[in-house]
Design an enzyme around this catalytic site. Sequence first.
Site, PDB file in Angstrom:
ATOM      1  N   ARG A 216      -9.865   6.112  -4.387  1.00  0.00           N
ATOM      2  CA  ARG A 216      -8.865   5.366  -3.194  1.00  0.00           C
ATOM      3  C   ARG A 216      -7.324   5.439  -3.795  1.00  0.00           C
ATOM      4  NH1 ARG A 216     -11.798  -0.349  -2.094  1.00  0.00           N
ATOM      5  NH2 ARG A 216     -13.928   0.371  -1.681  1.00  0.00           N
TER       6      ARG A 216
ATOM      7  N   LYS B 194     -26.862   1.305  -0.994  1.00  0.00           N
ATOM      8  CA  LYS B 194     -25.732   0.526  -1.108  1.00  0.00           C
ATOM      9  C   LYS B 194     -25.752  -0.293   0.199  1.00  0.00           C
ATOM     10  CE  LYS B 194     -20.780   0.420  -1.063  1.00  0.00           C
ATOM     11  NZ  LYS B 194     -19.478   1.339  -1.444  1.00  0.00           N
TER      12      LYS B 194
ATOM     13  N   THR C 222     -16.371   5.770  -2.977  1.00  0.00           N
ATOM     14  CA  THR C 222     -15.775   6.225  -1.773  1.00  0.00           C
ATOM     15  C   THR C 222     -15.783   7.728  -1.375  1.00  0.00           C
ATOM     16  OG1 THR C 222     -14.133   4.560  -2.256  1.00  0.00           O
ATOM     17  CG2 THR C 222     -13.768   5.477  -0.137  1.00  0.00           C
TER      18      THR C 222
ATOM     19  N   GLU D 147     -18.207   2.314 -11.475  1.00  0.00           N
ATOM     20  CA  GLU D 147     -17.786   3.210 -10.177  1.00  0.00           C
ATOM     21  C   GLU D 147     -16.411   3.271 -10.354  1.00  0.00           C
ATOM     22  OE1 GLU D 147     -17.890   2.532  -5.579  1.00  0.00           O
ATOM     23  OE2 GLU D 147     -19.337   1.512  -6.844  1.00  0.00           O
TER      24      GLU D 147
END
Length: 214
Positions: free
Chosen positions: A52, A135, A75, A48
Amino acid sequence: MLTPHAASIQSEALCRLAPVIPVLVIDDASSARALAEALVAGGLPVLEVTLRTPAALDAIREMAKVEGGTVGAGTLLTPADVQAAVAAGARFGVSPGATETILSACEAADLPLLPGAATASEVMRLLERGYTVQKFFPAEANGGAPALKAIGAPIPQVRFCPTGGVSLKNADDYLSLSNTLCVGGSWVAPKDLVAKGDWKAIEELAREAAALAR
């Protein structure tokens, strides 16, 4: 159009490939491919990359070239994030929470999403939509493994990938739970080792993580 049920099936298959999904914040895309190769060689094939940093999308493009690896984008906050992630080669998505907008965007883009939930109500809302794999985030700040175990008692049909504060020290606490498929963590790719290009050390950390029981 990917249904939530189909997305959950695909997410579960990915989560079962290894006990740990590396959560990667990448500042320099030039190191992305070597990093992915080290993690995959160590037994962690699902990666993953969090959106960011400015380098994240280029990092996904490079990691998508690595044989045996499956790279996704974390994200995800907006439909634009989803479109950019898919264009870069992301095979799955991860979001810190879940809104109708982000869920619909991923479904329309045929991108399996691991949607974030922190409370029983959030878990139930996602379950109502059809997401049986979620998640749990931020895991430690929300009570850690005891909280996730408690959520699992009345909602056993949902499986989780807890992230946020998960480390080698406490990963077993989560992996021992019946409602945990795998965990997400950044400890397998420390920034200092990435900066030095110490891929052998990262491969060893990955190997240690891949050997965790569940």
